[in-house]
Design an enzyme around this catalytic site. Structure first.
Site, PDB file in Angstrom:
ATOM      1  N   ASP A  14      34.057  33.802  42.328  1.00 40.13           N
ATOM      2  CA  ASP A  14      35.167  34.231  41.465  1.00 40.13           C
ATOM      3  C   ASP A  14      36.532  33.623  41.789  1.00 40.13           C
ATOM      4  OD1 ASP A  14      33.032  35.748  40.632  1.00 40.13           O
ATOM      5  OD2 ASP A  14      34.005  37.686  40.851  1.00 40.13           O
ATOM      6  N   LYS A 101      29.053  36.645  35.305  1.00 36.30           N
ATOM      7  CA  LYS A 101      28.596  38.037  35.315  1.00 36.30           C
ATOM      8  C   LYS A 101      29.520  38.912  34.486  1.00 36.30           C
ATOM      9  CE  LYS A 101      30.664  37.961  39.828  1.00 36.30           C
ATOM     10  NZ  LYS A 101      31.874  38.772  39.631  1.00 36.30           N
ATOM     11  N   CYS A 149      33.612  41.741  44.952  1.00 43.54           N
ATOM     12  CA  CYS A 149      32.488  40.850  44.640  1.00 43.54           C
ATOM     13  C   CYS A 149      31.924  40.135  45.861  1.00 43.54           C
ATOM     14  CB  CYS A 149      32.901  39.862  43.553  1.00 43.54           C
ATOM     15  SG  CYS A 149      33.080  40.693  41.957  1.00 43.54           S
TER      16      CYS A 149
HETATM   17  C1  VGL Z   1      36.347  41.639  41.143  1.00 45.61           C
HETATM   18  C2  VGL Z   1      37.535  43.554  40.711  1.00 45.61           C
HETATM   19  C3  VGL Z   1      37.143  43.521  39.398  1.00 45.61           C
HETATM   20  C4  VGL Z   1      35.936  40.588  42.130  1.00 45.61           C
HETATM   21  C5  VGL Z   1      35.933  41.602  39.825  1.00 45.61           C
HETATM   22  O1  VGL Z   1      35.668  39.442  41.713  1.00 45.61           O
HETATM   23  O2  VGL Z   1      35.895  40.904  43.339  1.00 45.61           O
HETATM   24  N1  VGL Z   1      37.138  42.631  41.578  1.00 45.61           N
HETATM   25  N2  VGL Z   1      36.340  42.540  38.972  1.00 45.61           N
END
Ligand code: VGL
Ligand code: ZN
Length: 201
Positions: A14, A101, A149
């Site tokens: 991410d 995702k 994540c």
């Molecule tokens: C994430 C919060 C909300 C992450 C994704 O990538 O860790 N954190 N969505």
């Protein structure tokens, strides 16, 4: 220091504008500082013949993940927007495996599994099959966010039977509560994830 080789995959979690850029809607403090460290790991991994896979948080505009639909988060990483794009200085080789995702409104944080918003059931992403077909035995996790994540992906990797490593200077935490990132690393270590820095020897 030879972390990589065949049988080891590097998972880059991410590294997207909404988390990485100070103008992002869920900007993680200090996140730009980890990008050169991640890029160095990507180069080491590729040189050693490791698979390098990327994940992206990839949400529809309306999802129970977002506050306006009852979830915990401000809107972020909405599919096909600037916020969902890779942070521009991240090295992403053409053709690198990429797992998105949340595409169908699923919730959850792991790059391996999502939670179906309607049934609550667990849905696998393509990552497990990709790693299986590549003969992966060990997974090294870098990226954001340590407390969401990264943590969920490293725990899932363990539960799927891989050994797992998280590189502390190549991750950054949201820290909704102060110390969340450090607590996540402690929890991972207690579960059996190797928690170490890229410069440890
Ligand atoms: C994430 C919060 C909300 C992450 C994704 O990538 O860790 N954190 N969505
Ligand atoms: Zn998200």
């Amino acid at each position: 220091m030879m972390r990589y080789g065949r049988g080891v995959a590097l998972l880059v979690v991410d590294v997207q504008n909404d988390f990485m850029d100070p103008r992002g809607t869920l900007a993680v403090a200090g996140a730009p500082l980890i990008v050169p460290v991640i890029n160095r790991e990507i180069a080491l991994a590729r040189d050693a013949g490791s698979l390098v896979a990327y994940s992206q948080d990839w949400h529809p505009k309306r999802t129970p993940h977002f506050a306006r639909d009852g979830g915990p988060w401000p809107m972020h990483c909405v599919h096909d927007t600037w916020g969902a794009e890779f942070f521009p200085t991240l090295d992403v080789p053409v053709g690198a495996p990429l797992v998105r995702k949340g595409t169908n409104g699923e919730d959850g944080y792991s790059a391996f599994t999502m939670r179906d918003a309607d049934t609550g059931g667990s849905v696998p992403t393509p990552l497990g099959m990709l790693f299986y077909e590549a003969g992966v035995e060990a997974v090294v996790v870098v990226g954001v966010a340590t407390d969401y994540c990264v943590k969920a992906s490293a725990l899932d990797a363990l539960h799927l039977g891989y050994s797992a490593t998280v590189l502390t200077d190549a991750v950054a935490a949201v820290n909704v509560a102060p110390g969340d990132g450090d607590r996540a690393l402690e929890e991972l270590a207690a579960e059996g994830v190797v928690v170490t820095s890229t410069i440890a020897r």
